[in-house]
Scaffold this motif. Sequence first.
Motif, short mmCIF file in Angstrom:
data_model
loop_
_atom_site.label_atom_id
_atom_site.label_comp_id
_atom_site.label_asym_id
_atom_site.label_seq_id
_atom_site.Cartn_x
_atom_site.Cartn_y
_atom_site.Cartn_z
N GLY A 239 -27.87 -12.27 -9.80
CA GLY A 239 -28.19 -11.95 -8.55
C GLY A 239 -28.27 -10.67 -8.17
N LEU B 185 -29.98 -17.38 -10.88
CA LEU B 185 -29.94 -16.41 -9.54
C LEU B 185 -28.53 -16.10 -9.30
CD1 LEU B 185 -32.27 -17.99 -7.06
CD2 LEU B 185 -32.63 -15.89 -8.40
N ARG B 186 -27.57 -17.03 -9.94
CA ARG B 186 -26.13 -16.93 -9.54
C ARG B 186 -25.62 -15.69 -10.52
NH1 ARG B 186 -22.05 -21.05 -11.92
NH2 ARG B 186 -23.03 -19.74 -13.72
N ASP B 187 -26.16 -15.74 -11.88
CA ASP B 187 -25.76 -15.03 -12.87
C ASP B 187 -26.62 -13.82 -13.02
OD1 ASP B 187 -23.95 -16.84 -13.76
OD2 ASP B 187 -25.44 -17.77 -15.47
N MET C 169 -32.44 -22.66 -12.09
CA MET C 169 -32.91 -21.68 -11.37
C MET C 169 -31.65 -21.28 -10.43
SD MET C 169 -34.94 -19.34 -10.43
CE MET C 169 -36.50 -20.13 -10.96
N HIS C 170 -30.97 -22.08 -10.00
CA HIS C 170 -29.54 -21.70 -9.11
C HIS C 170 -28.56 -21.04 -9.89
CE1 HIS C 170 -26.48 -22.10 -6.19
NE2 HIS C 170 -25.68 -22.38 -7.18
N ARG C 171 -28.51 -21.45 -11.23
CA ARG C 171 -27.71 -20.74 -12.25
C ARG C 171 -28.19 -19.36 -12.65
NH1 ARG C 171 -24.85 -23.18 -17.75
NH2 ARG C 171 -23.54 -21.36 -18.20
#
Length: 220
Positions: free
Chosen positions: A9, A5-7, A1-3
């Motif tokens: 955002g 949102l980073r990709d 999920m973090h990746r």
Amino acid sequence: MHRFLRDNGLSVALFGLFLVSIVGQVLAGWRALAEELRLHAQPHVGFLDYLTTGHFLSATFENWESEFLQMSVYVLLTAILVQKGSSESKKPGEANPEDEAPERRRGDPDAPWPVHRGGLLLRLYSHSLSIALVTLFVMSFVLHLAGSTRRSNEEAAWHHQPIRTMGETLVDPEFWYESFQNWQSEFLSMGVLVVLGIYLRERGSPESKPVAAPNRQTGD
């Protein structure tokens, strides 16, 4: 999920702001219509029913129409016109990667599949962005027209006046006043962005040239 949102955002943030804004519009519009109905001694409209009223549809698609018009015109104009010194423009008098013939990349394994197929499919894919934006504009324009007609007929019912057709709305100066007041603001904002981008900077934004770039530099 973090990746994820980073990709993604930027799109997540923009669509999140869109959802917050449209919920705010619905709530505020519902209450505004309720007050109009009260003043005209008309029955109250439920929250979900409000989403099908001309009050909501006309206002919503009036704005969407102008936004999609702005984007489609911008994409098409930047494909054929240049502005020296602007980061929003192709470089004048030079070869630009945007103009490369896609057939030359048919053997590239990373190229999108329409490039490998070629023919009519590739021609459509080569202009798919403008086709999509123009289609969204036309759809929004028609829905704005339908919403404005419904809005007029809702108000006509309050005053026991005859209803109108979409064709009658199409030649109504009020409808075009609604459209042009939004269109002119979109074209103004695009023109201002193009010109200010020649002389002003925003560090970290791809919409701006590097802070140390000369004013005469065109493109990124």
